[in-house]
Design a protein around this motif. Structure first.
Motif, PDB file in Angstrom:
ATOM      1  N   HIS A 133     -10.051  -7.637  -2.569  1.00 37.13           N
ATOM      2  CA  HIS A 133     -10.689  -7.069  -1.372  1.00 37.13           C
ATOM      3  C   HIS A 133     -12.193  -7.311  -1.369  1.00 37.13           C
ATOM      4  N   GLY A 135       0.817  -1.213   0.000  1.00 38.90           N
ATOM      5  CA  GLY A 135       0.000   0.000   0.000  1.00 38.90           C
ATOM      6  C   GLY A 135       0.853   1.266   0.000  1.00 38.90           C
ATOM      7  N   PHE A 188       2.749   1.379  -3.586  1.00 38.00           N
ATOM      8  CA  PHE A 188       1.770   1.639  -4.653  1.00 38.00           C
ATOM      9  C   PHE A 188       1.148   3.021  -4.464  1.00 38.00           C
ATOM     10  N   GLY A 189       0.878   3.371  -3.215  1.00 35.83           N
ATOM     11  CA  GLY A 189       0.243   4.654  -2.913  1.00 35.83           C
ATOM     12  C   GLY A 189       1.053   5.848  -3.418  1.00 35.83           C
ATOM     13  N   CYS A 247      -6.237  -4.945  -6.990  1.00 41.85           N
ATOM     14  CA  CYS A 247      -6.292  -4.915  -5.507  1.00 41.85           C
ATOM     15  C   CYS A 247      -7.731  -5.093  -5.060  1.00 41.85           C
ATOM     16  N   LYS A 248      -8.581  -4.292  -5.708  1.00 44.02           N
ATOM     17  CA  LYS A 248      -9.985  -4.244  -5.300  1.00 44.02           C
ATOM     18  C   LYS A 248     -10.690  -5.582  -5.546  1.00 44.02           C
ATOM     19  N   GLY A 251      -4.852  -1.001  -9.360  1.00 44.79           N
ATOM     20  CA  GLY A 251      -5.897  -0.678  -8.375  1.00 44.79           C
ATOM     21  C   GLY A 251      -7.095  -1.607  -8.489  1.00 44.79           C
TER      22      GLY A 251
HETATM   23  C1  ASC Z   1      -4.198   1.400  -2.595  1.00 48.42           C
HETATM   24  C2  ASC Z   1      -4.428   0.569  -1.476  1.00 48.42           C
HETATM   25  C3  ASC Z   1      -5.320  -0.361  -1.852  1.00 48.42           C
HETATM   26  C4  ASC Z   1      -5.675  -0.196  -3.270  1.00 48.42           C
HETATM   27  C5  ASC Z   1      -7.134  -0.123  -3.528  1.00 48.42           C
HETATM   28  C6  ASC Z   1      -7.402   0.066  -4.992  1.00 48.42           C
HETATM   29  O1  ASC Z   1      -3.441   2.345  -2.646  1.00 48.42           O
HETATM   30  O2  ASC Z   1      -3.879   0.666  -0.276  1.00 48.42           O
HETATM   31  O3  ASC Z   1      -5.800  -1.309  -1.103  1.00 48.42           O
HETATM   32  O4  ASC Z   1      -4.981   0.989  -3.660  1.00 48.42           O
HETATM   33  O5  ASC Z   1      -7.689   0.941  -2.810  1.00 48.42           O
HETATM   34  O6  ASC Z   1      -8.755  -0.136  -5.254  1.00 48.42           O
END
Ligand code: ASC
Length: 128
Positions: A122, A20, A23-24, A118-119, A115
Motif C-alpha cells: 500500500h 480484507g 484477514f480482518g 499488506c502495508k 499486516g
Molecule cells: C487489513 C486491511 C488492510 C491491512 C492493513 C495492514 O485488515 O484491510 O489493508 O489490514 O491495514 O496494515
C-alpha cells in the motif's frame, strides 16, 4: 482473460475486499475486538489463503487507467510489485499454519507480519 480493463479492475478490487474481510476477522481476534474462536480463525485463514492468489492475474497491461487506486508505479516496477505480493502470500501461509495450531500468541505474531506485508505494498503502490 478479462473482456475489458474495467472487468479486471472490478475483479481485483473484489479479491482485495475478500482479503480484507477474512484477514480482518482474524486480526480482530488477535486484537481482542472479536472473541477468539480457533475454528473460525482457521476457516477464515483457509479462505484468505485462496483469495490472496487472485488479484495478481488482474494487473495486466491497460488496467492502470480507470476507477482504481493502483498507482502507475506498479506497471513500471512489476517485478518489485510481484515480489511484495509473494511476500504477503508467504506470510498468509504462515498465518494459516498458525491458525491450525489454535495458539493465539502464534496467531498474533503472524497477523502482525501479514499486516506489515499488506502495508508494504500500500505504501508504494496504492493511492490513499
Ligand atoms: C487489513 C486491511 C488492510 C491491512 C492493513 C495492514 O485488515 O484491510 O489493508 O489490514 O491495514 O496494515
Amino acid at each position: 482473460q478479462f473482456q475489458k480493463p474495467e472487468d479486471a479492475i472490478k475483479y481485483r478490487q473484489a479479491a482485495f475486499t475478500l482479503m480484507g474481510t477474512h484477514f480482518g476477522r482474524i486480526a480482530g481476534m488477535a486484537q481482542g475486538k472479536i472473541p477468539f474462536d480457533a475454528k473460525i480463525a482457521q476457516a477464515n485463514a483457509d479462505v484468505l489463503a485462496t483469495v490472496v492468489n487472485l488479484p495478481y492475474t488482474a494487473f495486466g497491461e491497460g488496467t492502470d487507467l480507470g476507477d482504481t487506486k493502483a498507482k502507475p508505479a506498479i506497471w513500471k516496477e512489476m517485478p518489485k510489485f510481484k515480489e511484495l505480493a509473494e511476500k504477503m502470500q508467504t506470510e498468509v501461509g504462515k498465518l494459516q499454519a498458525a491458525t491450525k495450531t489454535g495458539n493465539l500468541d502464534q496467531i498474533k505474531i503472524a497477523v502482525g507480519d501479514v499486516g506489515k506485508s499488506c502495508k508494504a505494498c500500500h505504501d508504494n503502490y496504492r493511492e490513499k
